[in-house]
Design a protein around this motif. Structure first.
Motif, PDB file in Angstrom:
ATOM      1  N   MET A 275       9.625 -65.831  -1.254  1.00 56.55           N
ATOM      2  CA  MET A 275      10.897 -66.371  -0.766  1.00 56.55           C
ATOM      3  C   MET A 275      11.933 -66.428  -1.893  1.00 56.55           C
ATOM      4  SD  MET A 275      10.162 -66.573   2.319  1.00 56.55           S
ATOM      5  CE  MET A 275      11.859 -66.977   2.732  1.00 56.55           C
ATOM      6  N   GLY A 276      11.479 -66.692  -3.115  1.00 58.50           N
ATOM      7  CA  GLY A 276      12.404 -66.639  -4.242  1.00 58.50           C
ATOM      8  C   GLY A 276      12.940 -65.242  -4.459  1.00 58.50           C
ATOM      9  N   ALA A 277      12.074 -64.233  -4.322  1.00 54.42           N
ATOM     10  CA  ALA A 277      12.518 -62.843  -4.455  1.00 54.42           C
ATOM     11  C   ALA A 277      13.521 -62.487  -3.358  1.00 54.42           C
ATOM     12  CB  ALA A 277      11.306 -61.908  -4.404  1.00 54.42           C
TER      13      ALA A 277
ATOM     14  N   VAL B 263      10.670 -78.220   7.790  1.00 56.96           N
ATOM     15  CA  VAL B 263      11.517 -77.666   6.726  1.00 56.96           C
ATOM     16  C   VAL B 263      11.383 -76.144   6.682  1.00 56.96           C
ATOM     17  CG1 VAL B 263      11.938 -77.620   4.230  1.00 56.96           C
ATOM     18  CG2 VAL B 263      11.413 -79.787   5.370  1.00 56.96           C
ATOM     19  N   MET B 264      10.163 -75.655   6.747  1.00 58.93           N
ATOM     20  CA  MET B 264       9.950 -74.206   6.772  1.00 58.93           C
ATOM     21  C   MET B 264      10.600 -73.571   7.995  1.00 58.93           C
ATOM     22  SD  MET B 264       6.001 -73.673   5.576  1.00 58.93           S
ATOM     23  CE  MET B 264       6.118 -71.919   5.889  1.00 58.93           C
TER      24      MET B 264
ATOM     25  N   LEU C 136      21.998 -67.458   4.775  1.00 60.39           N
ATOM     26  CA  LEU C 136      20.712 -66.779   4.638  1.00 60.39           C
ATOM     27  C   LEU C 136      20.029 -67.166   3.335  1.00 60.39           C
ATOM     28  CD1 LEU C 136      22.696 -64.679   6.359  1.00 60.39           C
ATOM     29  CD2 LEU C 136      20.664 -63.263   6.188  1.00 60.39           C
ATOM     30  N   GLN C 137      20.810 -67.259   2.246  1.00 58.37           N
ATOM     31  CA  GLN C 137      20.220 -67.639   0.968  1.00 58.37           C
ATOM     32  C   GLN C 137      19.722 -69.084   0.997  1.00 58.37           C
ATOM     33  OE1 GLN C 137      23.626 -66.174  -1.526  1.00 58.37           O
ATOM     34  NE2 GLN C 137      21.984 -65.101  -2.601  1.00 58.37           N
ATOM     35  N   ALA C 138      20.490 -69.943   1.667  1.00 58.96           N
ATOM     36  CA  ALA C 138      20.024 -71.321   1.832  1.00 58.96           C
ATOM     37  C   ALA C 138      18.725 -71.348   2.629  1.00 58.96           C
ATOM     38  CB  ALA C 138      21.092 -72.160   2.526  1.00 58.96           C
ATOM     39  N   GLY C 139      18.619 -70.492   3.641  1.00 58.03           N
ATOM     40  CA  GLY C 139      17.397 -70.422   4.429  1.00 58.03           C
ATOM     41  C   GLY C 139      16.194 -70.042   3.587  1.00 58.03           C
ATOM     42  N   ALA C 140      16.374 -69.076   2.664  1.00 54.84           N
ATOM     43  CA  ALA C 140      15.265 -68.668   1.794  1.00 54.84           C
ATOM     44  C   ALA C 140      14.819 -69.826   0.899  1.00 54.84           C
ATOM     45  CB  ALA C 140      15.677 -67.468   0.943  1.00 54.84           C
ATOM     46  N   LEU C 141      15.789 -70.561   0.351  1.00 53.52           N
ATOM     47  CA  LEU C 141      15.448 -71.682  -0.521  1.00 53.52           C
ATOM     48  C   LEU C 141      14.816 -72.827   0.259  1.00 53.52           C
ATOM     49  CD1 LEU C 141      18.540 -71.790  -2.908  1.00 53.52           C
ATOM     50  CD2 LEU C 141      16.286 -70.785  -3.322  1.00 53.52           C
ATOM     51  N   VAL C 142      15.343 -73.106   1.448  1.00 54.94           N
ATOM     52  CA  VAL C 142      14.782 -74.175   2.277  1.00 54.94           C
ATOM     53  C   VAL C 142      13.353 -73.841   2.689  1.00 54.94           C
ATOM     54  CG1 VAL C 142      14.971 -75.351   4.507  1.00 54.94           C
ATOM     55  CG2 VAL C 142      17.005 -75.036   3.095  1.00 54.94           C
TER      56      VAL C 142
ATOM     57  N   LEU D  44      11.144 -74.340  -0.214  1.00 54.05           N
ATOM     58  CA  LEU D  44      10.926 -75.776  -0.415  1.00 54.05           C
ATOM     59  C   LEU D  44       9.865 -76.299   0.539  1.00 54.05           C
ATOM     60  CD1 LEU D  44      11.686 -78.531  -1.631  1.00 54.05           C
ATOM     61  CD2 LEU D  44      13.503 -78.693   0.102  1.00 54.05           C
ATOM     62  N   GLY D  45       9.944 -75.895   1.802  1.00 50.18           N
ATOM     63  CA  GLY D  45       8.936 -76.313   2.775  1.00 50.18           C
ATOM     64  C   GLY D  45       7.546 -75.861   2.385  1.00 50.18           C
TER      65      GLY D  45
END
Length: 507
Positions: free
Chosen positions: A470-472, A387-388, A351-357, A360-361
């Motif tokens: 998304m960072g939050a 990517v999003m 899930l955290q990777a999803g927020a960062l990805v 990024l998108g």
């Protein structure tokens, strides 16, 4: 029907040889599909509605936010009405009302009537949608529910892909000279058929110990949201009057009063609208925050994205709809992968990777919008959108399971309803914030040559806020459990039996 008879009907596995249950499944899935499509189909037609009906920017926001607000405010109440008065009865009432509201939207004489009809449509959806999984649980034995939930996931993916395309085609074709109106009128034959078939094939069911309605709680939630959203939506065009700030501050007082009232009601009769004890579970409290903030991000993105492509770049609805196909496919693909392969191995990190990805998108999209300006092509948007979409897919599928993994099983139904409600509330809040983060960057009086560049700039500004959100979300996810207690595929099946054990807690 007596309470004991109802309980028997709920707890006894339905006959596996009964073909009627598959007809019932098709009917409730059609209703769920209608709701999913109706959200995305409207977004793609918003610029056409604005041009044809002469809607103001705030009315554009309320066409979408009004639906989300009414849907969110009524979800918990709709579920409880089904428990008390029968899921089939409330489902049929909801689908009939949804069909009628769709007709009113299709024949709206002005923007004000369209906004009011959309609010009614959202309210009727809040009666219809909560009954879907309840009817599935009452109709199918436990060993068949996995297959059913798989079909439900496919319907969600299909709705995400087909909604924008269907909206684009119906708007582009301009059937009978009706322009955007067929996007609502298409619900009429589907709704009438679902209502007629539902009367025949859906089996009635009730919760044996359903609670009373908390109408005061519903009123406080709705009032607080209106006091918050109305000034956000109208503030810019009214010059940010003092009463707007007072209203937003007053909304916090209303929400504080809601908490106090719900605490007293829980102690008095055990039937609050919101089960406050759930917030003592760390992962649930954090998950509610994630769902709310994620809903805000999605509410902002999808509306400004549509306005950017059609009103800023001047694209047709069909071109804009086709541009979104890679995003929808990426969401569906990543969602299936995250549930089946990644979450069992990596847990919360997915899930955290999803927020960062996803962040990024968004950043790639900002860079491309700035680099290409008005000459950007759909294929150049494909990379950031994919990517999003991958990032979003990694989040949406396993998030509910992660949030519920530490919630006591007897509260799973109430917790599930609350999760869906706050996500819709977040979406409504995001749509309200569009006035600030998007329209606030566009001048009031623009020459024709200034419109495109202004929308491109506003789009980049709004996406900057989405990236920050998304960072939050990434940081909030540290409060989720490292590994959910059960795999998401079994979570839905585990949640639903709680309706039999503690039906008074079900939303």
């Amino acid at each position: 029907m007596t309470s004991s008879e109802t309980e028997t009907r709920l707890t006894a596995p339905p006959g596996t040889g009964d073909r009627r249950r598959w007809f019932a499944l098709a009917i409730v899935m059609t209703a769920a599909f209608m709701d999913l499509v109706d959200v995305t189909i409207v977004n793609i037609a918003i610029p056409s509605i604005q041009r044809d009906a002469g809607a103001s920017f705030s009315q554009i926001q309320w066409i979408t936010a009004g639906y989300a607000l009414a849907f969110a405010a009524g979800l918990i109440t709709g579920g409880r009405l089904g428990d008390i008065h029968g899921r089939k009865r409330i489902f049929l009432l909801g689908i009939a009302g949804f069909t009628l509201a769709s007709a009113l939207c299709g024949f709206a004489a002005n923007p004000e009537m369209l906004v009011a009809s959309r609010v009614l449509q959202g309210a009727m959806a809040s009666l219809m949608v909560p009954q879907v999984l309840s009817i599935v649980h009452a109709t199918f034995p436990a060993h068949e529910r996995g297959k059913v939930f798989g079909l439900f996931g496919a319907i969600v993916g299909l709705g995400a892909v087909s909604g924008p395309l269907l909206g684009a085609l119906l708007t582009e074709w301009n059937l009978f000279g009706l322009q955007w109106r067929p996007i609502f009128l298409i619900n009429l034959p589907v709704g009438v058929a679902a209502w007629l078939l539902g009367r025949r094939f859906i089996t009635e069911s009730r919760a044996p110990k359903a609670l009373k309605l908390d109408l005061v709680g519903v009123a406080l939630v709705t009032l607080g949201l209106l006091m918050l959203l109305y000034p956000l939506t109208r503030g810019r065009e009214l010059g940010w009057p003092l009463w707007g700030y007072g209203s937003m501050a007053g909304a916090l007082v209303v929400f504080a009063a809601l908490v106090a009232y719900e605490r007293r009601k829980a102690a008095r009769d055990g039937s609050p609208l919101v089960e406050l004890s759930l917030f003592r579970v760390k992962s649930f409290a954090a998950g509610i925050a994630v769902q709310t903030v994620f809903g805000i991000a999605l509410g902002v993105f999808f509306l400004v994205w549509t306005l950017y492509m059609q009103m800023g770049l001047g694209w047709s609805p069909l071109k804009a709809g086709l541009t979104g196909v890679p995003f929808s496919i990426a969401v569906s693909t990543a969602a299936g992968l995250s549930v089946q392969k990644l979450v069992p191995r990596f847990g919360r990190g997915v899930l955290q990777a999803g927020a960062l990805v996803m962040a990024l998108g968004v950043l790639v999209y900002i860079a491309e919008a700035a680099h290409y300006g008005l000459s950007i092509a759909p294929w150049q948007m494909a990379l950031p959108l994919v990517v999003m979409g991958v990032g979003m897919g990694l989040i949406v599928a396993p998030l509910t399971d992660a949030v519920l993994s530490q919630v006591p099983r007897e509260h799973a139904g109430s917790a599930s309803g609350l999760i869906n409600t706050v996500q819709q509330m977040g979406n409504a809040l995001g749509l309200g914030l569009v006035s600030v983060v998007f329209f606030g960057e566009i001048g009031d009086r623009l020459a024709p040559a200034e419109v495109g560049p202004a929308f491109v700039h506003a789009f980049q500004h709004a996406l900057g806020w989405v990236a920050g959100v998304m960072g939050a979300i990434f940081l909030l996810m540290f409060a989720l459990p490292r590994r959910p207690a059960q795999h998401v595929e079994g979570a839905a099946a585990e949640q639903l039996p709680a309706r039999d054990e503690e039906p008074e807690l079900v939303s």
